[in-house]
Design a protein around this motif. Structure first.
Motif, PDB file in Angstrom:
ATOM      1  N   ILE A 274       3.162  38.906   0.836  1.00 35.92           N
ATOM      2  CA  ILE A 274       3.297  37.671   1.613  1.00 35.92           C
ATOM      3  C   ILE A 274       2.137  37.525   2.602  1.00 35.92           C
ATOM      4  O   ILE A 274       1.620  36.425   2.825  1.00 35.92           O
ATOM      5  CB  ILE A 274       4.653  37.658   2.338  1.00 35.92           C
ATOM      6  N   TYR A 275       1.728  38.636   3.209  1.00 32.91           N
ATOM      7  CA  TYR A 275       0.563  38.693   4.092  1.00 32.91           C
ATOM      8  C   TYR A 275      -0.468  39.618   3.434  1.00 32.91           C
ATOM      9  O   TYR A 275      -0.151  40.322   2.472  1.00 32.91           O
ATOM     10  CB  TYR A 275       0.969  39.242   5.465  1.00 32.91           C
ATOM     11  N   PRO A 276      -1.699  39.643   3.926  1.00 28.95           N
ATOM     12  CA  PRO A 276      -2.697  40.536   3.330  1.00 28.95           C
ATOM     13  C   PRO A 276      -2.229  41.996   3.345  1.00 28.95           C
ATOM     14  O   PRO A 276      -1.619  42.465   4.314  1.00 28.95           O
ATOM     15  CB  PRO A 276      -3.927  40.329   4.221  1.00 28.95           C
ATOM     16  N   VAL A 277      -2.527  42.707   2.275  1.00 30.34           N
ATOM     17  CA  VAL A 277      -2.167  44.122   2.149  1.00 30.34           C
ATOM     18  C   VAL A 277      -3.431  44.938   1.910  1.00 30.34           C
ATOM     19  O   VAL A 277      -4.505  44.401   1.650  1.00 30.34           O
ATOM     20  CB  VAL A 277      -1.156  44.349   1.003  1.00 30.34           C
ATOM     21  N   SER A 278      -3.265  46.239   2.015  1.00 31.04           N
ATOM     22  CA  SER A 278      -4.385  47.154   1.802  1.00 31.04           C
ATOM     23  C   SER A 278      -3.896  48.320   0.953  1.00 31.04           C
ATOM     24  O   SER A 278      -2.693  48.460   0.678  1.00 31.04           O
ATOM     25  CB  SER A 278      -4.926  47.653   3.149  1.00 31.04           C
TER      26      SER A 278
END
Length: 298
Positions: free
Chosen positions: A145-149
């Motif tokens: 849903i939000y940026p991931v790493s």
């Protein structure tokens, strides 16, 4: 060997066959998936009341955080907007809506630095969904849903796709889980004592595959893959959506990934609805799969 396919042009029939052989597909965000994560963000940000959802864990007592998720997650899962948007996501991915069935989309959280790893924000050990009564023709979908790493996504342990692992699936019954295990998730704050299938031998966690899609981008992979939650050391809570699909023609024909080590009872097939009109999975198919699972247990 597991192959990773990026923005593949394969049609859904060919894609499913490849997934049943261990292939993993990753796609860029589509208009419908962007709308789905936008809707999820709106619910999340409303629930956190001005706090940054990705860092709110550092400002809230864990008990308050659990109470917030206990309200937020069911609201997302059962919201009519999800039932409207998921078929659009499937259609954009090339799935035939009259043949494809999906279960409810789940809002997942993975908090950083072991703030909350049990119950409603369970950090999954290495497992196959097939140990949890999933059919072998199940396709898993996962999107951030939000940026991931790379340090807050999931890991695939691809060397085990066709390699048996000693596990506790023979003690798992899906009917018991839905009646007792799942409803008590929010009660497990500091530890999780629910019976869940897990490896009962030492697992080689390396090498592992981690895929990092953009927000609204998504992965598709077999429920028979051994996969786990990466220990989150990113300093940010990961929010993601996952759901599962089956194609009814494959369900009827028993087409799917090989069963190398699952011995659980029951089936999740009753959870699936047809994407075209939300008609439930035919009960006779679920009954057939339940009988076959019972025969494996015996």
């Amino acid at each position: 060997m597991t192959a990773l396919f990026s923005n593949s042009g394969a049609d859904d029939d060919a894609r499913r066959r490849t997934i049943y052989e261990g292939g993993i597909f990753v796609y860029s965000a589509t208009p419908a998936s962007v709308e789905l994560i936008g809707f999820a963000r709106a619910l999340i940000e409303e629930a956190f009341q001005g706090l940054d959802p990705e860092t709110a864990q550092f400002e809230l007592p864990v008990e308050d955080y659990v109470a917030l998720l206990a309200d937020l997650k069911p609201r997302f899962i059962h919201h009519p907007e999800c039932a409207r948007l998921l078929p659009l996501v499937l259609a954009e991915a090339g799935c035939a809506l009259d043949r494809t069935y999906f279960d409810v989309p789940r809002l997942r959280t993975s908090t950083s630095d072991e703030y909350l790893t049990s119950g409603i924000s369970y950090a999954y050990h290495a497992h196959r969904d097939c140990w949890y009564s999933a059919p072998f023709n199940q396709v898993n979908w996962w999107m951030p849903i939000y940026p991931v790493s790379a340090d807050n996504v999931m890991a695939f342990h691809t060397q085990y796709f066709a390699r048996p692992v000693a596990n506790g699936s023979e003690r798992y019954d899906y009917a018991d889980w839905t009646a007792v295990g799942r409803p008590t998730a929010a009660a497990h704050v500091h530890s999780d004592t629910r019976e869940q299938p897990r490896p009962e031998e030492v697992i080689e966690l390396e090498p592992q595959l981690r895929v990092v899609p953009e927000p609204g981008g998504f992965l598709m992979f077999s429920g028979a893959h051994l996969h786990s939650t990466v220990p989150n050391t990113s300093g940010r809570t990961r929010f993601s959506i996952d759901f599962r699909t089956v194609n009814i023609d494959d369900v009827r024909a028993r087409l799917g990934a090989p069963n190398v080590d699952a011995r659980c009872a029951g089936t999740t097939l009753r959870d699936f609805r047809r994407a075209a009109d939300l008609t439930p999975m035919p009960s006779e198919l679920a009954e057939e799969y339940e009988a076959e699972a019972l025969a494996r247990v015996r």
